[in-house]
Design a protein around this motif. Sequence first.
Motif, short mmCIF file in Angstrom:
data_model
loop_
_atom_site.label_atom_id
_atom_site.label_comp_id
_atom_site.label_asym_id
_atom_site.label_seq_id
_atom_site.Cartn_x
_atom_site.Cartn_y
_atom_site.Cartn_z
N LEU A 3 11.55 70.37 67.72
CA LEU A 3 11.60 71.55 66.86
C LEU A 3 10.20 72.04 66.52
O LEU A 3 9.93 73.25 66.51
CB LEU A 3 12.37 71.24 65.58
CG LEU A 3 13.88 71.00 65.75
CD1 LEU A 3 14.49 70.58 64.42
CD2 LEU A 3 14.56 72.25 66.28
N ARG A 4 9.30 71.09 66.23
CA ARG A 4 7.92 71.49 65.92
C ARG A 4 7.26 72.13 67.14
O ARG A 4 6.56 73.15 67.01
CB ARG A 4 7.12 70.27 65.46
CG ARG A 4 5.68 70.61 65.06
CD ARG A 4 5.01 69.42 64.40
NE ARG A 4 5.01 68.23 65.24
CZ ARG A 4 5.80 67.17 65.04
NH1 ARG A 4 6.67 67.17 64.04
NH2 ARG A 4 5.75 66.13 65.84
N THR A 5 7.50 71.55 68.32
CA THR A 5 6.93 72.14 69.54
C THR A 5 7.50 73.52 69.78
O THR A 5 6.77 74.45 70.18
CB THR A 5 7.23 71.23 70.74
OG1 THR A 5 6.67 69.93 70.50
CG2 THR A 5 6.63 71.80 72.01
N ARG A 6 8.79 73.69 69.53
CA ARG A 6 9.40 75.01 69.73
C ARG A 6 8.80 76.03 68.76
O ARG A 6 8.54 77.17 69.15
CB ARG A 6 10.91 74.92 69.53
CG ARG A 6 11.64 76.21 69.85
CD ARG A 6 13.14 76.01 69.83
NE ARG A 6 13.61 75.72 68.50
CZ ARG A 6 14.89 75.50 68.19
NH1 ARG A 6 15.80 75.54 69.14
NH2 ARG A 6 15.25 75.24 66.95
N ARG A 7 8.59 75.60 67.51
CA ARG A 7 7.97 76.52 66.55
C ARG A 7 6.55 76.88 66.97
O ARG A 7 6.13 78.03 66.85
CB ARG A 7 7.97 75.90 65.16
CG ARG A 7 9.34 75.83 64.49
CD ARG A 7 9.21 75.49 63.03
NE ARG A 7 8.66 74.16 62.83
CZ ARG A 7 9.38 73.05 62.70
NH1 ARG A 7 10.70 73.12 62.77
NH2 ARG A 7 8.80 71.88 62.50
N GLU A 8 5.80 75.87 67.47
CA GLU A 8 4.43 76.15 67.90
C GLU A 8 4.41 77.09 69.11
O GLU A 8 3.56 77.99 69.19
CB GLU A 8 3.72 74.84 68.23
CG GLU A 8 3.46 73.96 67.01
CD GLU A 8 2.90 72.61 67.39
OE1 GLU A 8 2.83 72.32 68.60
OE2 GLU A 8 2.53 71.83 66.48
N GLU B 277 12.89 61.51 65.13
CA GLU B 277 11.50 61.86 65.40
C GLU B 277 11.40 62.76 66.63
O GLU B 277 10.61 63.72 66.65
CB GLU B 277 10.68 60.59 65.61
CG GLU B 277 10.48 59.78 64.33
CD GLU B 277 9.77 58.48 64.60
OE1 GLU B 277 9.42 58.23 65.78
OE2 GLU B 277 9.54 57.70 63.65
N ALA C 96 16.84 66.01 61.06
CA ALA C 96 16.13 67.21 61.50
C ALA C 96 16.91 68.44 61.13
O ALA C 96 18.13 68.40 60.98
CB ALA C 96 15.92 67.16 63.02
N ASP D 277 12.55 66.17 65.66
CA ASP D 277 11.51 66.83 64.86
C ASP D 277 10.37 67.31 65.75
O ASP D 277 9.85 68.42 65.58
CB ASP D 277 10.97 65.87 63.79
CG ASP D 277 11.99 65.62 62.69
OD1 ASP D 277 12.91 66.44 62.55
OD2 ASP D 277 11.86 64.60 61.99
N ASP D 278 9.97 66.45 66.72
CA ASP D 278 8.89 66.85 67.63
C ASP D 278 9.30 68.05 68.47
O ASP D 278 8.49 68.98 68.68
CB ASP D 278 8.53 65.68 68.56
CG ASP D 278 7.83 64.57 67.81
OD1 ASP D 278 7.32 64.83 66.70
OD2 ASP D 278 7.81 63.43 68.31
#
Length: 438
Positions: free
Chosen positions: A204-209, A198, A18, A201-202
């Motif tokens: 980080l993706r949630t934080r970006r969203e 994973e 990640a 990554d989830d």
Amino acid sequence: MTTVGSEGYEVEHRTRPAPGTVTGRTGACGHSSNGATGAGDPDARWLTLLMHAAFFLLLGASLARFLLRHPGEARTPWIIALSVALAVLYVLGPVLGSRPTPRSVVWLGVLVAVWMVLVVLAPSFAWCAVPLFYTGLRILPPRAALALVALLTVFVVAAQLRLADGFDPNLVLAPPAVAAIATAVFVHMQRQAARQHELIDDLLRTRRELAATERREGTLAERQRLSMEIHDTLAQGLSSQQMLLQAADRTWDADPATARRHVRTATGIAERNLAEARRFVHDLAPADLAEGGGLEAALHALAARETTQAQGRLTVRCHVEGEQHTALPDRVQSALLRIAQGALANVREHAHATEAALTLTRLDDRIVLDIADNGRGFAPAGRTGAATGGVRGHGLPAMRARLHQLGGTLTIESAPGEGTVLSAAVPLTPAPAPEDPS
């Protein structure tokens, strides 16, 4: 065993660290930290260190056993030299890394070849294969890794049978079991690392969203705030100028003095609007507040200005009750002043009132602004549009939106022919804004 080895390798090479994951090298044979041996995985790091320690412990024990059992034999110098060479080769692992590069594959091939020669000369070196299982699974592609594990296992079984006095089923079954356990541990660590990657990554993706959602909400809130600022200042000022200029046009021939007075009043409003527009460019704070003196002085100035502009048709008074214990936040002052401006604009344009009053009351836990007039009033439940300016209809919703952002409330008391009282209350203690029912 084929399925297990294949899965273990695919997890190694299909997952990616990640963003922000620290990679590095581990201990003695420390191959490049990635996957199961990532620097962010303490369990994998400990397993790697354990395998390194086990290799050197087994190598040293095997050499000691040979020297004790076979002192002074002609092959002893060869055994010692090969043992040293095997140890040196194993230590070179950190330089080559754990990815299947040509250099690392050649290194592993030489390492295994030296070990095989040692096993042929001295079968007691066979158990050094266990750490080699782990190293091969980490470096080689799936099929090659499985072939290496099978080859090492065959050599271990043959070596154990050579050391035994006769045929022993345990010596035939134990090495494959150990190989299976080593492979299973490796696959488990790989899968654990994959789950961790994973999860990262989830997250980080949630934080970006969430950050994107907050930016969108902030943009919408800022747009709403700007629309309210424009409505309460420039739009209302332009509306007043339009009414005054239309009145001046109608009375210009019959009463030039009154017409010129309307024009002068419209000019004063234009000056105020110009100051507000410049303030928008600067920091969007109300011009009255920017002049100093706080909310009380701004409300007094607003009342005096509305009285002057009405030219005797409307008198606005301002009262302040309670003592000021602490300075009000800028957001609260700005919101209450804008609410007062909007309410007086409604009074001027729709209420046909002759008197209005601004009352600012400071309580221990909240501050309340009341705007009262003696106009024609309305039925709040059925004629909201009339009170908000007909088709524009933005006055009361804008007030409620401002107070909603501050956790405050807006109360309206009115009846046809009995005037109107608007009460805006803002808590002075931190409180979460109520949820929007829409």
